[in-house]
Scaffold this motif. Sequence first.
Motif, short mmCIF file in Angstrom:
data_model
loop_
_atom_site.label_atom_id
_atom_site.label_comp_id
_atom_site.label_asym_id
_atom_site.label_seq_id
_atom_site.Cartn_x
_atom_site.Cartn_y
_atom_site.Cartn_z
N VAL A 134 4.45 3.69 -3.39
CA VAL A 134 4.99 5.18 -3.19
C VAL A 134 4.69 5.80 -2.04
CG1 VAL A 134 5.30 7.35 -4.35
CG2 VAL A 134 5.06 5.44 -5.79
N GLN A 135 6.07 6.41 -1.32
CA GLN A 135 5.96 6.74 -0.09
C GLN A 135 5.94 8.32 -0.11
OE1 GLN A 135 8.11 5.05 2.88
NE2 GLN A 135 8.68 3.45 1.76
N SER B 183 10.44 6.85 -2.91
CA SER B 183 10.15 7.75 -1.71
C SER B 183 10.31 8.94 -1.83
CB SER B 183 10.73 7.11 -0.43
OG SER B 183 12.08 7.12 -0.51
N LEU B 184 9.43 9.92 -1.15
CA LEU B 184 9.76 11.30 -1.30
C LEU B 184 9.68 11.86 0.04
CD1 LEU B 184 6.83 12.00 -4.06
CD2 LEU B 184 9.33 11.59 -4.32
N GLY B 185 10.73 12.68 0.32
CA GLY B 185 10.60 13.17 1.79
C GLY B 185 9.62 14.18 2.18
N ALA B 186 9.61 15.02 3.07
CA ALA B 186 8.84 16.11 3.52
C ALA B 186 9.11 17.49 2.77
CB ALA B 186 8.80 16.33 4.99
N MET C 157 0.63 -1.11 0.08
CA MET C 157 0.08 -0.15 -0.01
C MET C 157 0.92 1.16 0.16
SD MET C 157 -3.36 -1.07 -0.05
CE MET C 157 -4.06 0.39 0.60
N SER C 158 0.49 2.25 -0.69
CA SER C 158 1.03 3.71 -0.66
C SER C 158 1.00 4.15 0.92
CB SER C 158 0.67 4.48 -1.81
OG SER C 158 -0.83 4.77 -1.40
#
Length: 262
Positions: free
Chosen positions: A20-21, A39-42, A1-2
């Motif tokens: 994807v995160q 993954s993408l950070g904040a 799950m994303s």
Amino acid sequence: MSAIHPTAVVDPQAQLAADVQVGPYTVIGPHVRIGAGTSLGAHCVIEGHTTIGADNRIWQFCSIGAAPQDKKYAGEPTRLEIGDRNTIREFCTFNCGTAQDSGVTRVGNDNWVMAYVHLAHDVQLGSQCILANNATLAGHVHLGDWAIVGGLTGVHQFVKIGAHAMVGFQTALSQDVPPFMMVDGNPAEVRGFNIEGLRRRGFGPERIAQVKQMHRLLYRNGLTLEESKAAIAALKGSVGGGDTDVELMLGFLGASKRGIVR
């Protein structure tokens, strides 16, 4: 799950793989596509017509896919394409391409991009490259595979850096760097060839010796560029597996438009 943080803003038209995160407060636009395992950070902004492949890690505070910093840009639907398994650290800025070039800024696979790196419009970044902190690539710059660019280096628009080349810390680069060469300084000068990098990539002693000879022919024997190219072409057939290296060098020299660092 994303795993999409509840504070993230993801346009319903964006296409994200199931796993994807997306970190807190990240914004993703409608024309974005992101592949599995990325993954993408904040606090990232991913916008424009941007495609990101699989297993990339994009750290916090990056701006990916923004409009090019080019006065001629008139809103054309140009693109940014990022391959697989790239590490993109904090505060990086990657812009989309322009209609005056191919219309796409492109990043290959397995690149290591450190903090504050800027890729301007229409940059073509190969695979397995390393860009250290604050490396700045102007519009239309091309990097071959395995190229290394040191921190605080500025690369002038339309410059090409060949495969396996290395640009040292805080270099001002306004001419092309042939494959395998090591340059640094302001103005940039060739200091040798990237022998340690070639060893790490499995080049045998004979191939390394041939690259060394190409370096001599270009920079140590007092030849004109045309004489150097002829002498390098004569090396074909002398080393097992070395013809690829000779052809890489000749192709680069023949395509250079800004002239090489010499």
